[in-house]
Design a protein around this motif. Structure first.
Motif, PDB file in Angstrom:
ATOM      1  N   GLU A 168      35.486  39.273  44.559  1.00  8.43           N
ATOM      2  CA  GLU A 168      36.359  39.771  45.408  1.00  8.43           C
ATOM      3  C   GLU A 168      35.888  40.611  46.504  1.00  8.43           C
ATOM      4  O   GLU A 168      36.780  40.141  47.940  1.00  8.43           O
ATOM      5  CB  GLU A 168      37.154  40.449  44.330  1.00  8.43           C
ATOM      6  CG  GLU A 168      38.501  39.943  43.074  1.00  8.43           C
ATOM      7  CD  GLU A 168      39.213  40.785  42.831  1.00  8.43           C
ATOM      8  OE1 GLU A 168      39.831  41.790  43.515  1.00  8.43           O
ATOM      9  OE2 GLU A 168      39.827  40.502  42.133  1.00  8.43           O
TER      10      GLU A 168
ATOM     11  N   TRP B 107      43.508  34.820  40.286  1.00  7.58           N
ATOM     12  CA  TRP B 107      42.984  34.306  41.888  1.00  7.58           C
ATOM     13  C   TRP B 107      43.677  33.048  41.133  1.00  7.58           C
ATOM     14  O   TRP B 107      43.129  31.932  42.300  1.00  7.58           O
ATOM     15  CB  TRP B 107      40.976  34.274  41.058  1.00  7.58           C
ATOM     16  CG  TRP B 107      40.877  35.610  41.171  1.00  7.58           C
ATOM     17  CD1 TRP B 107      40.343  36.816  41.724  1.00  7.58           C
ATOM     18  CD2 TRP B 107      38.793  35.670  40.239  1.00  7.58           C
ATOM     19  NE1 TRP B 107      39.888  37.738  41.409  1.00  7.58           N
ATOM     20  CE2 TRP B 107      38.984  36.651  40.083  1.00  7.58           C
ATOM     21  CE3 TRP B 107      38.611  34.836  39.703  1.00  7.58           C
ATOM     22  CZ2 TRP B 107      38.065  37.702  40.422  1.00  7.58           C
ATOM     23  CZ3 TRP B 107      37.628  35.033  38.989  1.00  7.58           C
ATOM     24  CH2 TRP B 107      37.009  36.628  39.271  1.00  7.58           C
TER      25      TRP B 107
ATOM     26  N   GLN C  89      33.181  40.438  38.776  1.00 12.29           N
ATOM     27  CA  GLN C  89      34.543  40.000  39.316  1.00 12.29           C
ATOM     28  C   GLN C  89      35.512  40.373  40.211  1.00 12.29           C
ATOM     29  O   GLN C  89      35.131  40.106  41.323  1.00 12.29           O
ATOM     30  CB  GLN C  89      35.666  39.911  38.084  1.00 12.29           C
ATOM     31  CG  GLN C  89      35.318  38.729  36.789  1.00 12.29           C
ATOM     32  CD  GLN C  89      36.969  38.879  36.341  1.00 12.29           C
ATOM     33  OE1 GLN C  89      36.828  40.098  35.547  1.00 12.29           O
ATOM     34  NE2 GLN C  89      37.526  38.037  35.629  1.00 12.29           N
TER      35      GLN C  89
ATOM     36  N   HIS D 214      42.285  39.559  36.211  1.00 12.77           N
ATOM     37  CA  HIS D 214      41.593  39.043  37.652  1.00 12.77           C
ATOM     38  C   HIS D 214      41.291  37.064  37.307  1.00 12.77           C
ATOM     39  O   HIS D 214      41.894  36.979  38.655  1.00 12.77           O
ATOM     40  CB  HIS D 214      39.920  40.061  37.423  1.00 12.77           C
ATOM     41  CG  HIS D 214      39.679  40.719  37.669  1.00 12.77           C
ATOM     42  ND1 HIS D 214      39.683  41.131  38.925  1.00 12.77           N
ATOM     43  CD2 HIS D 214      39.099  42.043  37.315  1.00 12.77           C
ATOM     44  CE1 HIS D 214      39.822  42.393  39.146  1.00 12.77           C
ATOM     45  NE2 HIS D 214      39.057  43.290  38.304  1.00 12.77           N
TER      46      HIS D 214
ATOM     47  N   LYS E 276      41.415  43.442  32.050  1.00 16.94           N
ATOM     48  CA  LYS E 276      41.363  43.387  32.772  1.00 16.94           C
ATOM     49  C   LYS E 276      40.401  41.696  33.598  1.00 16.94           C
ATOM     50  O   LYS E 276      41.265  41.176  34.065  1.00 16.94           O
ATOM     51  CB  LYS E 276      39.926  44.255  33.737  1.00 16.94           C
ATOM     52  CG  LYS E 276      40.661  45.156  32.943  1.00 16.94           C
ATOM     53  CD  LYS E 276      39.644  46.903  33.239  1.00 16.94           C
ATOM     54  CE  LYS E 276      40.260  48.518  33.614  1.00 16.94           C
ATOM     55  NZ  LYS E 276      38.666  49.004  33.575  1.00 16.94           N
TER      56      LYS E 276
END
Length: 851
Positions: A352, A420, A348, A416, A412
């Motif tokens: 990013e 998004w 992830q 994320h 986690k």
């Protein structure tokens, strides 16, 4: 050499587009289990070690083992892109920028938990533990490895000097203390964490190569030779992440320099492996757990912009696992869960950093399949540290469910995804997993006492599993490390902000707290009323204060949870009703907020059942009961049959009932014994600690026909005694015997006159049978535990002896009802339900067989 590495990576990091991706080879045995690895390395059974290690790092020629592995789908050649072109683009001279228009994390420095909240209490319990730990003990093995003097004593458990994973907890400690300091600004803690960084820096400088660990570098020789070793990169990830957190949250520049020097050392090591052998050999070594190495290296790259850090991050993106997710194959059963979730988190970060949509889809698909096929009602996943077969969870309910580390890491992933997409489903998941999977792992307010696994079977206890509760100084499991982090950053996912000419704030968790919202130029205070069962609403009040009159227009986006409904949902701004969107959306309000503004929210909390993720019809009746985000567990040693065919099958425990709870005790010699309901018999047991099974069975509700505010006001009245954990059952007389049975058995045999104690003690009471006048509940004297009590009549023994044995000191109950407590009607008995997070050592059942 860097050009050589880039050319190799460009071939593979189309994610094996030419169908060269290898299968993951660590699923043929249980060796990836941390629990088994610790026991194995401590064992003197050499034949057992030889048998297990014979399956270590299977290679292509191991046909007999390959035949037993689950087939892994290879990757398709599609959506190829030029990695080298992307790489050059990322090196743009204008500086590094994250891809995408993501929501921004709010700094922990700007969030303060309210001291009245449950979350603040959990945070403070953890702070006490962090302050207990000794710097000398934490760095002992690091100093030993560096050849420095080792004052003090080494810690035990997984940090003991002979355990190969030693040092991992110290990395977690660095992260946890940085997060805790940002959350509390406790100066004593800051001094302690800075001392740890300084001690580790001295170790790194003494060794002089950039290497830093609590174990010698020879463990990496074994890792690279594909010989048995316990996850050395797992520990290195924790140290790197801890140092990076010390830099980003506590502005410790020394920690950043140490991080970069360490990474330089490991870059050279991996470069040497690829040069000497091949890139495939490096991938093969990744079948040993490496933690979130890719994640921490991508994070480091966002700070340094150093292309070597980016390249090394790519080299820890485990293709044989990410490849399965890239082609959207639900084929993760059999994998060691906590080996692989951190790899997804790292992928992830790759999205990013690079903007490559493939890695966005990997994270999205992973969360989809975990939630649909592998997760429990707590939001957690795993059984015995592994993923089971998809949608076959009914067979997995036991003591070894939901490794705590896995919940920490899936949170986690969801975090994320929410940043998004702003999709409510990820915020709802975060709330569920935090409430049930994280807040459940502390033992009340006992600092440093946490669990490894969260049992979800029938009649289980957090205290009775393979690991049970850990200890302050001799456990240091992987889940202790993630545990101290989880309770240090409870403020990190309440608020997210969005840039723009009109800044936006997303409030996704309703936790009493305050936010110094700098971009919005206001202080936001969120006050959440305690949730209770007898008043089924979640109520939130938001107030505001601007900074010296500088407030600007900004937008608040408030989550409408999916577990609520529109009937009864309210929002008021300054006593004016606001239109409410459907549940599963955000209520958005834009204005220039001022100190006179008051925003209130009210969400109905409904009871609901949720079937276990198992698609076999015979298991359709196995269901969990939830109250909003709270998973309700039943006080039971194994019974689980409920009947839901009528409207009042679950009813709330009234607020006043806690004042009706009592424990009855007697002294015998130097010991105190309490009247207890033990398996349906009334016995005297030793005085138990609170939060235990003994405390639950030693607590009774005093029932009378009259209202009273304290239990002593019931003296002189006819009463019944209802066991705390068996609502609807009462103490009855059967001749001279005492038993527990259904309250419908008859009023006379279950009624007692509660009178002042026959022994004349002002704190004592005696129980006279209404149906047998002059006969009292009688313990005997100088008795042994577990001997059943009787009904004895006055005159059967000497007055003093009889009076003493028939008198009990009445005190507040050893157990009490949680504010969220219900009674559920069962086929053979009723069940007391309470949030899973409230259980300590008591036995419980998390899923029920609901007819």
């Amino acid at each position: 050499m860097r050009g050589f590495l880039l050319s190799l990576v460009s071939i593979v990091f189309v994610l094996c587009g030419n169908v060269i991706c290898k299968e993951c080879t660590n699923t043929g045995n249980q060796l990836p289990s941390h629990t088994l690895r610790y026991e194995l390395l401590k064992s003197n059974n050499e034949s057992w070690k030889e048998e297990v290690f014979s399956q270590y790092h299977l290679i292509h020629t191991d046909d007999s083992f390959w035949a037993n592995l689950l087939p892994r789908k290879l990757l398709r050649e599609e959506d190829e892109f030029s990695w080298s072109m992307m790489y050059r683009k990322m090196k743009n001279q204008g500086g590094f920028k994250l891809a995408g228009n993501f929501l921004k994390e709010v700094s922990l420095h700007d969030v303060q938990l309210d001291p009245t909240s449950f979350h603040w209490r959990a945070q403070q319990t953890n702070l006490q533990y962090l302050l207990m730990l000794d710097v000398e003990g934490l760095v002992w093995s690091f100093r030993k490895t560096a050849g420095l003097p080792t004052p003090g004593d080494a810690y035990g458990g997984w940090e003991a000097p002979d355990v190969e994973l030693r040092g991992h907890f110290v990395g977690h400690y660095l992260s946890a203390t940085a997060q805790m300091w940002a959350s509390t600004h406790n100066e004593t803690l800051k001094k302690k964490m800075s001392a740890v960084v300084s001690a580790l820096s001295a170790c790194q400088k003494k060794m002089g190569t950039g290497y830093l660990s609590a174990f010698p570098s020879e463990l990496f020789d074994r890792f690279e030779a594909l010989t048995p070793v316990w996850a050395p990169y797992y520990t290195i990830h924790k140290i790197l992440a801890g140092l990076l957190d010390q830099y980003t949250l506590a502005e410790n520049n020394e920690a950043l320099n140490m991080t970069k020097w360490m990474v330089e050392y490991f870059y050279d090591r991996i470069q040497n492996v690829i040069t000497k052998h091949s890139l495939e050999r490096h991938w093969q070594s990744l079948n040993e757990e490496t933690g979130g190495m890719n994640d921490v290296l991508y994070r480091l790259f966002t700070i340094t912009g150093n292309s070597k850090h980016l390249l090394l991050a790519h080299l820890f993106d485990k293709p044989c696992f990410l490849g399965v997710l890239a082609v959207q194959a639900d084929d993760i059963s059999g994998f060691h869960v906590n080996t692989h979730i951190p790899v997804v988190v790292g992928s992830q970060m790759r999205y990013e950093v690079t903007g490559d949509p493939l890695y966005k889809s990997i994270g999205t698909f992973f969360m989809q399949i975990v939630n649909s096929s592998y997760s429990y009602a707590t939001g957690g996943t795993s059984v015995g540290e592994f993923w089971s077969d998809p949608k076959r969870l009914a067979d997995t309910l036991e003591t070894e469910n939901e490794e705590s580390c896995t919940t920490y890491n899936v949170l986690k992933v969801s975090r994320h995804l929410f940043r998004w997409t702003k999709e409510i489903v990820y915020a709802d998941y975060y709330e569920r997993a935090l409430t049930n999977g994280v807040l459940s792992i502390q033992r009340g307010t006992d600092p440093g006492v946490m669990i490894y696994m969260l049992p979800l079977g029938r009649g289980v206890s957090k205290a009775v599993s393979y690991h049970g509760w850990g200890t302050k100084f001799d456990s240091f499991w992987c889940c202790y490390g993630t545990g101290i982090e989880s309770f240090s950053k409870l403020g990190d996912s309440i608020y997210f902000e969005e840039g723009g000419s009109v800044p936006g704030l997303y409030i996704i968790q309703y936790i009493s707290s305050s936010l110094d919202w700098k971009s919005g130029q206001i202080l936001v205070t969120q006050k959440v009323d305690p949730v209770v069962s007898w008043d089924p609403f979640l109520r939130i009040t938001l107030t505001f204060s601007s900074k010296e009159g500088t407030a600007q227009s900004s937008t608040l986006n408030l989550r409408i949870p999916t577990w609520t409904n529109s009937n009864g949902t309210k929002a008021e701004l300054n006593a004016q009703n606001l239109p409410i969107p459907a549940s599963g959306n955000f209520l958005s309000i834009t204005r220039k907020w001022s100190a006179s503004d008051k925003l209130t929210l009210q969400f109905p909390i409904t009871l609901r059942t949720e079937a276990i993720k198992d698609d076999r019809p015979e298991y359709a009746s196995i269901q969990a009961i939830l109250y909003g985000p709270y998973l309700l567990a039943g006080h039971t040693t194994g019974d689980w049959d409920l009947e839901s065919g009528y409207s009042d099958w679950i009813t709330p425990i009234p607020a006043a009932y806690n004042s009706h709870l009592a424990t009855f005790s007697q002294k015998s010699g130097k010991s105190t014994f309490v009247l207890s309901n033990k398996n349906g018999s009334i016995t005297m047991e030793k005085l138990p600690k609170s939060g235990t099974v003994g405390a639950a069975i030693a607590t009774f509700r005093v029932i009378t026909s009259k209202k009273y505010s304290t239990i002593r006001q019931s003296i002189g009245n006819s009463i019944m005694l209802e066991p705390f954990d068996l609502p609807g059952m009462v103490l009855v007389t059967q001749g001279s015997d005492l038993a527990i049975t259904d309250s419908s058995s008859g009023e006379a045999s279950s009624s007692f006159l509660l009178v002042p104690g026959l022994n004349g003690n002002s704190e004592s009471v005696s129980f006279e049978s209404v149906s047998q006048k002059g006969c009292y509940v009688y313990s005997g004297v100088n008795y042994q535990p577990s001997v059943s009590l009787k009904l004895r009549c006055n005159g059967e023994s000497s007055d003093a002896r009889f009076s003493q044995a028939a008198s009990f000191v009445m005190t507040k109950g050893r157990s009490e009802y949680h504010p969220i407590s219900f009674v559920a009607k069962g086929a053979r008995r009723n069940f007391l339900l309470a949030p899973l997070l409230s259980f300590r050592d008591e036995t419980y059942t998390a899923y029920f067989n609901i007819n």
